[in-house]
Enzyme design. Structure first.
Site, PDB file in Angstrom:
ATOM      1  N   ASN A 154       0.806  -1.224   0.000  1.00 24.41           N
ATOM      2  CA  ASN A 154       0.000   0.000   0.000  1.00 24.41           C
ATOM      3  C   ASN A 154       0.840   1.276   0.000  1.00 24.41           C
ATOM      4  O   ASN A 154       0.407   2.311  -0.488  1.00 24.41           O
ATOM      5  CB  ASN A 154      -0.982   0.002   1.172  1.00 24.41           C
ATOM      6  N   GLU A 252       4.235  -4.410  12.443  1.00 25.22           N
ATOM      7  CA  GLU A 252       3.166  -3.429  12.290  1.00 25.22           C
ATOM      8  C   GLU A 252       2.060  -4.106  11.500  1.00 25.22           C
ATOM      9  O   GLU A 252       2.225  -4.400  10.314  1.00 25.22           O
ATOM     10  CB  GLU A 252       3.647  -2.175  11.564  1.00 25.22           C
ATOM     11  N   CYS A 285      -3.452   1.111   6.905  1.00 22.65           N
ATOM     12  CA  CYS A 285      -3.661   0.297   8.098  1.00 22.65           C
ATOM     13  C   CYS A 285      -4.158   1.114   9.280  1.00 22.65           C
ATOM     14  O   CYS A 285      -4.918   0.612  10.113  1.00 22.65           O
ATOM     15  CB  CYS A 285      -2.378  -0.436   8.462  1.00 22.65           C
ATOM     16  N   GLU A 460       8.551   1.655  16.751  1.00 24.05           N
ATOM     17  CA  GLU A 460       9.685   2.187  15.996  1.00 24.05           C
ATOM     18  C   GLU A 460       9.535   3.694  15.881  1.00 24.05           C
ATOM     19  O   GLU A 460       8.441   4.240  15.996  1.00 24.05           O
ATOM     20  CB  GLU A 460       9.793   1.523  14.631  1.00 24.05           C
TER      21      GLU A 460
END
Length: 488
Positions: A154, A252, A285, A460
């Site tokens: 994406n 993630e 997301c 992160e």
């Protein structure tokens, strides 16, 4: 070589500082019109072995450089990205269907920033010495080794460099497995890094599918860190594969984030934030696709969001006027269509869209807003990853927070209110890695990013990235036992 939007792209692997051909290939299809772009090298266990071996061979020399020396090379990589920004933007738009204007104005500048920011950060990275009963404790950040990075389609280049930047700045070497649905800009990055003087083997690219290239990479005993961005089921498979080697993981994963809208909010702002969730055709997301709206303003909010969303332009992402483009692939298009069809069969009602765009055909799915979905239904609990919003209502603050937290995910949440005290109360109660209050997608690269629950493992950004990509060492010096004189 294949030509994409007038840009020459090498479809082969990049291993040990040179191009490696493959006996097998897979097709790359553009989502814009489902046109074949070219055959891409299909890697497997042998290519992964070669890439990891090259990265391990390059590691001692790269790790021995100072942060300043590594940073100088990484800044040249960033300069190369800036110089080829237009090429990168055009190729990635053709490859994954995201808006060209977004790539030009936001995404590719962020790609370059991912290198500059972490190069700068590594040079300043330090921890104050600690004193324990006269003993000095020195904390240092040592390079960990070979980092395996597996990224999604994406935002392929931005999300890859968000990991590559700190991994390289930390002194690690990297093996990247780019997404098979959008692999091309990873190849261009290899060219740019080589031209910038990145030593051979420090950065490697193995193209291929998850099953054939990703699987042997995740279970490889030669990797020291593994970063993955993608779905929860795939993360479970990766974690099981990496477990025997005790490889630290950074995940993630998915999201089903809420947009919590209170009756005291700036309604114009709330509508703006709601419509913004259609960005990248909903293939984001951290998008807030669950609209939770206080009953007192629900009717007006819904009417205004529907009107604004209806005006969005669906079409070719290379056209500056386009707001929403195609979904990335036929399998993903079918997946999104299935979610919406099942929701409608289950009693939900579409107040906008509800299916494929009949006029455009292809992989274009109409911006969709659903209401009246049953509590706990699939459309409210599972990640659709398409241009599909749901609207639910709540009576008071407690109910709104409860509904916001009724999810196994916890990547992000967005809160819209006119009350600063409510903002403090509610944001503290929301279960999410990131909470945006009266804004969306605002974040400094030094801030932690990651999810709670099924949305991931770890954080992160800034020091948090180096905590993961480094072996953090504590060396304790006693004040006693020294034989040399005070004069040295």
């Amino acid at each position: 070589m294949i030509s994409v939007e007038g840009v020459q792209v090498d479809p082969r692997h990049w291993i040990g500082g040179r191009r490696i051909s493959a006996d097998r290939t897979f097709p790359d299809i553009s989502p814009i019109d489902e046109v074949f772009l070219g055959d891409i090298a299909a890697g497997g266990a042998s290519e992964v072995d070669a890439a990891v071996a090259a990265a391990r061979s390059a590691f001692p020399t790269w790790a021995a450089l100072s942060a300043v020396e590594r940073g100088a090379i990484l800044r040249r990589v960033a300069d190369g990205i800036d110089e080829r920004r237009e090429d990168l933007a055009r190729v990635e738009t053709r490859d994954n269907g995201s808006l060209l204007r977004s790539h030009r104005r936001g995404v590719m500048p962020r790609v370059a920033m991912n290198f500059r920011f972490f190069a700068d950060y590594a040079e300043k990275l330090s921890h104050p010495d600690l004193d324990v009963r006269g003993h000095r404790e020195r904390i240092t950040y040592d390079p960990a080794g070979v980092t395996a990075i597996i990224t999604p389609w994406n935002a392929p280049l931005m999300l890859a460099t968000w990991r590559i930047g700190p991994a390289l700045a930390a002194g690690n070497t990297v093996v990247l497995k780019p997404p098979e649905w959008a692999p091309l800009t990873a190849s261009l990055l290899a060219d740019i890094a080589h031209e910038a003087g990145l030593p051979a083997g420090v950065f490697n690219v193995v193209q291929g599918t998850g099953a054939e290239a990703g699987a042997p990479l995740t279970r490889h005993p030669g990797i020291n860190r593994l970063s993955f961005t993608g779905s929860v089921p795939t993360a479970g498979v990766i974690a099981a594969a990496a477990a025997p080697n005790i490889v630290p993981l950074s995940f993630e994963l998915g999201g089903k984030s809420p947009l919590l809208v209170f009756g005291d909010c700036d309604l114009d702002l709330a509508v703006d934030l709601a419509v913004e969730q259609f960005d990248n055709a909903g293939q984001v997301c951290l998008g807030a696709f669950r609209m939770l709206v206080q009953q007192s303003i629900a009717e007006e909010f819904q009417a205004r969001v529907v009107a604004r969303a209806r005006a969005l332009v669906l079409g070719d992402p290379r056209d500056e006027k386009t707001d929403v483009s195609a979904l990335v692939s036929r399998p993903h298009f079918d997946r999104v269509s299935g979610f919406v069809a099942r929701a409608l069969t289950g009693g939900a009602r579409a107040v906008l869209g509800g299916g494929p765009n009949a006029e455009l055909g292809g992989l274009y799915f109409s911006p969709t807003i659903l209401v009246d979905a049953k509590p706990g239904s699939e459309i409210l609990t599972e990640e659709v990853f398409g241009p599909v919003l749901t609207i639910q209502t709540f009576a008071d603050e407690d109910e709104g927070v409860r509904m916001a937290n009724e999810t196994r995910f916890g990547l992000a949440a967005t809160l819209v209110t006119g009350s600063s005290s409510r903002a403090e109360r509610v944001s503290a109660r929301l279960d999410a890695g990131t909470v945006w209050v009266n804004c969306f997608f605002v974040r400094d690269l030094g801030a932690p990013f990651g999810g709670n629950g099924k949305s991931g493992i770890g954080r992160e950004g800034g020091t948090y990235s180096f905590d993961f990509y480094c072996d953090v060492k504590n060396t304790v010096f006693s004040p006693n036992g020294w034989k040399e004189s005070s004069h040295g």
